[in-house]
Design a protein around this motif. Structure first.
Motif, PDB file in Angstrom:
ATOM      1  N   THR A   1       5.065   2.500   5.798  1.00 46.27           N
ATOM      2  CA  THR A   1       4.596   3.693   5.227  1.00 46.27           C
ATOM      3  C   THR A   1       3.167   3.913   5.509  1.00 46.27           C
ATOM      4  O   THR A   1       2.680   5.036   5.933  1.00 46.27           O
ATOM      5  CB  THR A   1       4.904   3.807   3.485  1.00 46.27           C
ATOM      6  OG1 THR A   1       6.197   3.587   3.330  1.00 46.27           O
ATOM      7  CG2 THR A   1       4.207   5.304   3.241  1.00 46.27           C
ATOM      8  N   GLN A   2       2.317   2.878   5.383  1.00 41.89           N
ATOM      9  CA  GLN A   2       0.923   2.903   5.521  1.00 41.89           C
ATOM     10  C   GLN A   2       0.669   3.145   7.261  1.00 41.89           C
ATOM     11  O   GLN A   2      -0.223   3.730   7.442  1.00 41.89           O
ATOM     12  CB  GLN A   2       0.309   1.880   4.900  1.00 41.89           C
ATOM     13  CG  GLN A   2       0.136   1.949   3.484  1.00 41.89           C
ATOM     14  CD  GLN A   2      -0.117   2.878   2.871  1.00 41.89           C
ATOM     15  OE1 GLN A   2      -1.051   3.749   3.354  1.00 41.89           O
ATOM     16  NE2 GLN A   2       0.803   3.478   1.759  1.00 41.89           N
ATOM     17  N   ALA A   3       1.327   2.322   8.036  1.00 35.02           N
ATOM     18  CA  ALA A   3       1.278   2.213   9.318  1.00 35.02           C
ATOM     19  C   ALA A   3       1.371   3.884   9.797  1.00 35.02           C
ATOM     20  O   ALA A   3       0.852   4.177  10.930  1.00 35.02           O
ATOM     21  CB  ALA A   3       2.206   1.409  10.103  1.00 35.02           C
ATOM     22  N   LEU A   4       2.540   4.270   9.252  1.00 35.04           N
ATOM     23  CA  LEU A   4       2.967   5.574   9.979  1.00 35.04           C
ATOM     24  C   LEU A   4       2.005   6.672   9.366  1.00 35.04           C
ATOM     25  O   LEU A   4       1.565   7.695  10.419  1.00 35.04           O
ATOM     26  CB  LEU A   4       4.312   6.167   9.552  1.00 35.04           C
ATOM     27  CG  LEU A   4       5.591   5.166   9.855  1.00 35.04           C
ATOM     28  CD1 LEU A   4       6.681   5.874   9.742  1.00 35.04           C
ATOM     29  CD2 LEU A   4       5.491   4.909  11.479  1.00 35.04           C
ATOM     30  N   ARG A   5       1.123   6.503   8.389  1.00 36.17           N
ATOM     31  CA  ARG A   5       0.077   7.547   8.308  1.00 36.17           C
ATOM     32  C   ARG A   5      -0.956   7.322   9.192  1.00 36.17           C
ATOM     33  O   ARG A   5      -1.690   8.290   9.603  1.00 36.17           O
ATOM     34  CB  ARG A   5      -0.571   7.087   6.716  1.00 36.17           C
ATOM     35  CG  ARG A   5       0.430   7.524   5.443  1.00 36.17           C
ATOM     36  CD  ARG A   5      -0.081   7.165   3.997  1.00 36.17           C
ATOM     37  NE  ARG A   5      -1.544   7.728   3.954  1.00 36.17           N
ATOM     38  CZ  ARG A   5      -2.471   7.549   3.233  1.00 36.17           C
ATOM     39  NH1 ARG A   5      -2.385   6.214   2.866  1.00 36.17           N
ATOM     40  NH2 ARG A   5      -3.564   8.266   3.224  1.00 36.17           N
ATOM     41  N   ILE A   6      -1.328   6.185   9.484  1.00 35.56           N
ATOM     42  CA  ILE A   6      -2.180   5.830  10.759  1.00 35.56           C
ATOM     43  C   ILE A   6      -1.765   6.287  11.819  1.00 35.56           C
ATOM     44  O   ILE A   6      -2.696   7.128  12.480  1.00 35.56           O
ATOM     45  CB  ILE A   6      -2.368   4.307  10.790  1.00 35.56           C
ATOM     46  CG1 ILE A   6      -2.982   3.807   9.457  1.00 35.56           C
ATOM     47  CG2 ILE A   6      -3.448   4.149  11.988  1.00 35.56           C
ATOM     48  CD1 ILE A   6      -3.143   1.968   9.334  1.00 35.56           C
ATOM     49  N   ARG A   7      -0.492   6.285  12.226  1.00 37.89           N
ATOM     50  CA  ARG A   7      -0.161   6.797  13.420  1.00 37.89           C
ATOM     51  C   ARG A   7      -0.187   8.171  13.605  1.00 37.89           C
ATOM     52  O   ARG A   7      -0.736   8.868  14.731  1.00 37.89           O
ATOM     53  CB  ARG A   7       1.451   6.369  13.629  1.00 37.89           C
ATOM     54  CG  ARG A   7       2.128   7.049  14.795  1.00 37.89           C
ATOM     55  CD  ARG A   7       3.586   6.545  14.898  1.00 37.89           C
ATOM     56  NE  ARG A   7       4.671   7.386  15.065  1.00 37.89           N
ATOM     57  CZ  ARG A   7       5.715   7.217  15.636  1.00 37.89           C
ATOM     58  NH1 ARG A   7       6.235   5.899  15.748  1.00 37.89           N
ATOM     59  NH2 ARG A   7       6.725   7.934  15.603  1.00 37.89           N
ATOM     60  N   HIS A   8       0.097   8.882  12.427  1.00 37.24           N
ATOM     61  CA  HIS A   8       0.028  10.399  12.498  1.00 37.24           C
ATOM     62  C   HIS A   8      -1.634  10.670  12.450  1.00 37.24           C
ATOM     63  O   HIS A   8      -1.951  12.182  13.232  1.00 37.24           O
ATOM     64  CB  HIS A   8       0.756  10.813  11.152  1.00 37.24           C
ATOM     65  CG  HIS A   8       2.164  10.758  11.103  1.00 37.24           C
ATOM     66  ND1 HIS A   8       2.859  10.381  10.110  1.00 37.24           N
ATOM     67  CD2 HIS A   8       3.041  10.588  12.285  1.00 37.24           C
ATOM     68  CE1 HIS A   8       4.044  10.469  10.268  1.00 37.24           C
ATOM     69  NE2 HIS A   8       4.424  10.549  11.568  1.00 37.24           N
ATOM     70  N   ALA A   9      -2.430  10.117  11.978  1.00 41.85           N
ATOM     71  CA  ALA A   9      -3.892  10.486  11.883  1.00 41.85           C
ATOM     72  C   ALA A   9      -4.281  10.588  13.369  1.00 41.85           C
ATOM     73  O   ALA A   9      -4.993  11.358  13.996  1.00 41.85           O
ATOM     74  CB  ALA A   9      -4.594   9.514  11.063  1.00 41.85           C
TER      75      ALA A   9
END
Ligand code: PLP
Length: 349
Positions: free
Chosen positions: A265-273
């Motif tokens: 979940t945290q990695a996908l936040r980074i990817r979207h950013a």
């Protein structure tokens, strides 16, 4: 500094530490022949729906890979693997040091396909001079791959069918298996892995343990004398019970998958950013490793407050970077990274 450098930079999840502390004062049999290892192995058999599988606990991933691979291959055989696969690119020739060549296939986003395996084997078998080359004797995959990509259940089914048809055992390196299962969002399970593979690992070092990998051997033909192989390769720890205690705690009440889910979940936040800033990603990773392509300026700006991996320079003066979340990554840490990524707007070079 906040670290997104890797997923093995912290000690262990509190439940794991607590299990070790609770064992203070107890005396255990040596070399993994203890009740904690038995219970952890039993838990793995039941998660995998594979009552007949063997489970061994080894301290490291490289050691698990070389022990399994060298035990399966005959002296004249090699192991097929993506050219970016961990055994081909990051294990210091550990497989070759056992006397077996790693036979590489060009990767696509870190993966290989049944067609590539079929083609390699068909060409080998049709070659009049084949006896002058190593014979392919095993296929190695990792899930997740070196690029954080994930083999899906249909992909693994197809690879498994291909290997069985060619009579090649299939070995899956699961140093980050939890992150792969979390990214697959319920579409891939331990029992899918056990059904498709002849042997695989369930990673602990990168998934919340102090250290340790569980090596699961589903194919009875590969199980014989395996503890001799582990001992000969230096992996049979006198204090093997420590891995049993840790795995038992990590595999309790869904903790293994819930920690991996949180990292994803945290990695996908980074990817979207990154994508929101128009910063390209090297590949479409759905898991805990994200690979943005950064300019030198962008990299320097982020390096002021964050630790991450500079993977390699690219041809156009940009860099391939890796941001890795883990079971221990806090949402607040990612909040801070997102703010910094949003400020990259002004830095183009
Ligand atoms: C997929 C994979 N396999 C194996 C290993 C090796 O593990 P270890 O460093 O414990 O030898 C790693 C470590 O980075 C890995 O990512």
């Amino acid at each position: 500094m906040i670290s997104f450098n890797n997923d093995y930079g912290q000690t262990a999840h509190p439940a794991v530490i607590e299990a070790v502390i609770k064992a203070q004062g107890e005396t255990f049999p040596g070399y993994g022949e203890d009740e904690a290892c038995d219970a952890a192995a039993q838990r793995i058999r039941s998660l995998c729906g594979a009552p007949g599988c063997q489970v061994h606990f080894l301290p490291g991933g490289t050691q698990a890979n070389l022990t399994l691979i060298a035990s399966v291959l005959r002296p004249h055989q090699g192991v097929l693997c993506a050219d970016t696969g961990h055994i081909a690119s990051h294990e210091t020739g550990a497989i070759e040091a056992t006397g077996h060549k790693v036979l590489t296939l060009p990767h696509q986003d870190g993966k290989i396909t049944p067609a590539q395996i079929q083609d390699f084997v068909a060409r080998h078998r049709a070659d009049d001079t084949r006896e002058h080359m190593p014979q392919p004797g095993l296929v190695y995959l990792s899930n997740t791959t070196e690029f954080g990509t994930v083999y899906t259940a249909p992909e693994l089914n197809a690879l498994s069918a291909c290997c069985r048809q060619l009579n090649l055992p299939l070995y899956l390196d699961g140093a980050r298996l939890g992150y792969a299962l979390a990214a697959a969002d319920g579409q891939l399970s331990f029992s899918d892995i056990a059904r498709c593979c002849d042997a695989f690992t369930i990673g602990g070092t990168k998934q919340g343990l102090l250290y340790g990998e569980a090596l699961v051997i589903t194919n009875p033909a590969l199980q014989k004398d395996f503890r001799y192989h582990i001992k000969q390769r230096g992996g049979l720890l006198g204090k093997g019970f420590l891995m049993g205690l840790q795995f038992k705690a990590l595999l309790q009440d869904g903790l293994y998958l819930s920690l991996a889910q949180s990292a994803t979940t945290q990695a996908l936040r980074i990817r979207h950013a990154f994508t929101a800033q128009g910063i390209p990603l090297f590949c479409d990773s759905p898991s805990n490793q994200q690979f943005p392509i950064l300019t030198a300026g962008q990299m320097a700006s982020l390096a002021n407050a964050f630790i991450f991996a500079r993977m390699m320079p690219l041809d156009d003066n940009r860099w391939l970077a890796r941001f890795c979340t883990s079971w221990a990554t806090l949402p607040q840490e990612v909040d801070q990274l997102l703010k910094a990524i949003q400020k990259l707007d002004s830095i183009k070079a």
